[in-house]
Write a protein that holds these residues in place. Structure first.
Motif, PDB file in Angstrom:
ATOM      1  N   TRP A  23     -11.145 -45.491 -86.210  1.00  0.00           N
ATOM      2  CA  TRP A  23     -11.763 -46.733 -85.753  1.00  0.00           C
ATOM      3  C   TRP A  23     -12.691 -47.347 -86.789  1.00  0.00           C
ATOM      4  N   TRP A  24     -13.366 -46.528 -87.595  1.00  0.00           N
ATOM      5  CA  TRP A  24     -14.302 -47.085 -88.571  1.00  0.00           C
ATOM      6  C   TRP A  24     -13.578 -47.978 -89.571  1.00  0.00           C
ATOM      7  N   SER A  25     -12.420 -47.559 -90.031  1.00  0.00           N
ATOM      8  CA  SER A  25     -11.691 -48.357 -91.026  1.00  0.00           C
ATOM      9  C   SER A  25     -11.324 -49.723 -90.472  1.00  0.00           C
ATOM     10  N   LEU A  26     -10.815 -49.756 -89.257  1.00  0.00           N
ATOM     11  CA  LEU A  26     -10.449 -51.055 -88.668  1.00  0.00           C
ATOM     12  C   LEU A  26     -11.681 -51.911 -88.376  1.00  0.00           C
ATOM     13  N   LEU A  27     -12.776 -51.285 -87.996  1.00  0.00           N
ATOM     14  CA  LEU A  27     -14.000 -52.060 -87.761  1.00  0.00           C
ATOM     15  C   LEU A  27     -14.575 -52.606 -89.068  1.00  0.00           C
ATOM     16  N   ILE A  28     -14.444 -51.854 -90.156  1.00  0.00           N
ATOM     17  CA  ILE A  28     -14.857 -52.363 -91.469  1.00  0.00           C
ATOM     18  C   ILE A  28     -14.000 -53.559 -91.849  1.00  0.00           C
ATOM     19  N   VAL A  92      -2.926 -57.410 -86.972  1.00  0.00           N
ATOM     20  CA  VAL A  92      -3.080 -56.163 -86.221  1.00  0.00           C
ATOM     21  C   VAL A  92      -4.344 -56.233 -85.366  1.00  0.00           C
ATOM     22  N   LEU A  93      -5.424 -56.709 -85.941  1.00  0.00           N
ATOM     23  CA  LEU A  93      -6.687 -56.793 -85.197  1.00  0.00           C
ATOM     24  C   LEU A  93      -6.617 -57.834 -84.084  1.00  0.00           C
ATOM     25  N   VAL A  94      -5.913 -58.934 -84.319  1.00  0.00           N
ATOM     26  CA  VAL A  94      -5.728 -59.934 -83.258  1.00  0.00           C
ATOM     27  C   VAL A  94      -4.966 -59.305 -82.095  1.00  0.00           C
ATOM     28  N   ALA A  95      -3.897 -58.562 -82.400  1.00  0.00           N
ATOM     29  CA  ALA A  95      -3.124 -57.905 -81.338  1.00  0.00           C
ATOM     30  C   ALA A  95      -4.007 -56.928 -80.554  1.00  0.00           C
ATOM     31  N   LEU A  96      -4.801 -56.128 -81.253  1.00  0.00           N
ATOM     32  CA  LEU A  96      -5.703 -55.190 -80.571  1.00  0.00           C
ATOM     33  C   LEU A  96      -6.737 -55.928 -79.723  1.00  0.00           C
ATOM     34  N   ALA A  97      -7.288 -57.002 -80.251  1.00  0.00           N
ATOM     35  CA  ALA A  97      -8.292 -57.773 -79.505  1.00  0.00           C
ATOM     36  C   ALA A  97      -7.690 -58.399 -78.251  1.00  0.00           C
ATOM     37  N   ASP A 102      -7.299 -58.243 -72.406  1.00  0.00           N
ATOM     38  CA  ASP A 102      -6.468 -58.263 -71.196  1.00  0.00           C
ATOM     39  C   ASP A 102      -6.645 -57.023 -70.328  1.00  0.00           C
ATOM     40  N   TYR A 103      -6.851 -55.859 -70.932  1.00  0.00           N
ATOM     41  CA  TYR A 103      -6.773 -54.608 -70.181  1.00  0.00           C
ATOM     42  C   TYR A 103      -8.044 -53.767 -70.117  1.00  0.00           C
ATOM     43  N   LEU A 104      -9.058 -54.086 -70.906  1.00  0.00           N
ATOM     44  CA  LEU A 104     -10.221 -53.200 -70.961  1.00  0.00           C
ATOM     45  C   LEU A 104     -11.511 -53.810 -70.433  1.00  0.00           C
ATOM     46  N   PHE A 105     -11.433 -55.006 -69.900  1.00  0.00           N
ATOM     47  CA  PHE A 105     -12.616 -55.663 -69.349  1.00  0.00           C
ATOM     48  C   PHE A 105     -12.357 -56.025 -67.891  1.00  0.00           C
TER      49      PHE A 105
END
Length: 149
Positions: A23-28, A92-97, A102-105
């Motif tokens: 997760w740190w790499s993607l957050l960076i 990739v980050l747009v897809a994750l966001a 959609d599913y985690l809030f």
């Protein structure tokens, strides 16, 4: 615990996760896409330990996702800047966001929304599309192994 390398895998997902799967790499990368460039900015925004950040930045530079350059303000500091390879991770980050929104809030929870810079409108949902433009459902996509190509 040492992770098993996926470097030789025929699966592009496995190879990708070998490089950016923590997760740190993607957050960076997310923060770099949002304009952060300095070690201290990443550290403050992420709340990550300095030794961990040092390790992740070094790895991202070694993998060609970030490059290091002298600070643009002429100071003695360095800046970490996304390469083309790094900027390509935005999709990739747009897809994750979009998936997370959609599913985690819960319906009453607020979350950040990605918008286009010009019109300030939310991005269209990413979709799976065939070469001919047809929208595909997840069960209409298969992974074809190299020996079958």
């Amino acid at each position: 615990m040492k992770r098993k390398s996926m470097e030789g895998s025929v699966c592009p997902v496995a190879r990708s996760l070998d490089i950016i799967g923590d997760w740190w790499s993607l957050l960076i990368v997310r923060d770099a896409l949002n304009g952060l460039t300095r070690f201290g900015e990443f550290q403050k925004n992420l709340g990550i330990a300095k030794n961990m950040l040092t390790q992740r930045l070094k790895h991202l530079v070694e993998q060609g996702i970030l490059t290091v350059r002298p600070a643009t303000d002429g100071s003695a500091w360095n800046e970490y800047v996304l390469t083309e390879k790094g900027r390509a991770l935005q999709t990739v980050l747009v897809a994750l966001a979009q998936w997370g929104g959609d599913y985690l809030f819960d319906s009453h929870e607020k979350c950040s929304v990605l918008v286009d810079d010009v019109h300030q409108q939310p991005l269209r949902k990413l979709q799976l599309q065939a070469q001919d433009g047809r929208t595909l459902a997840p069960d209409e996509v298969i992974a074809q192994r190299p020996e079958l190509v």
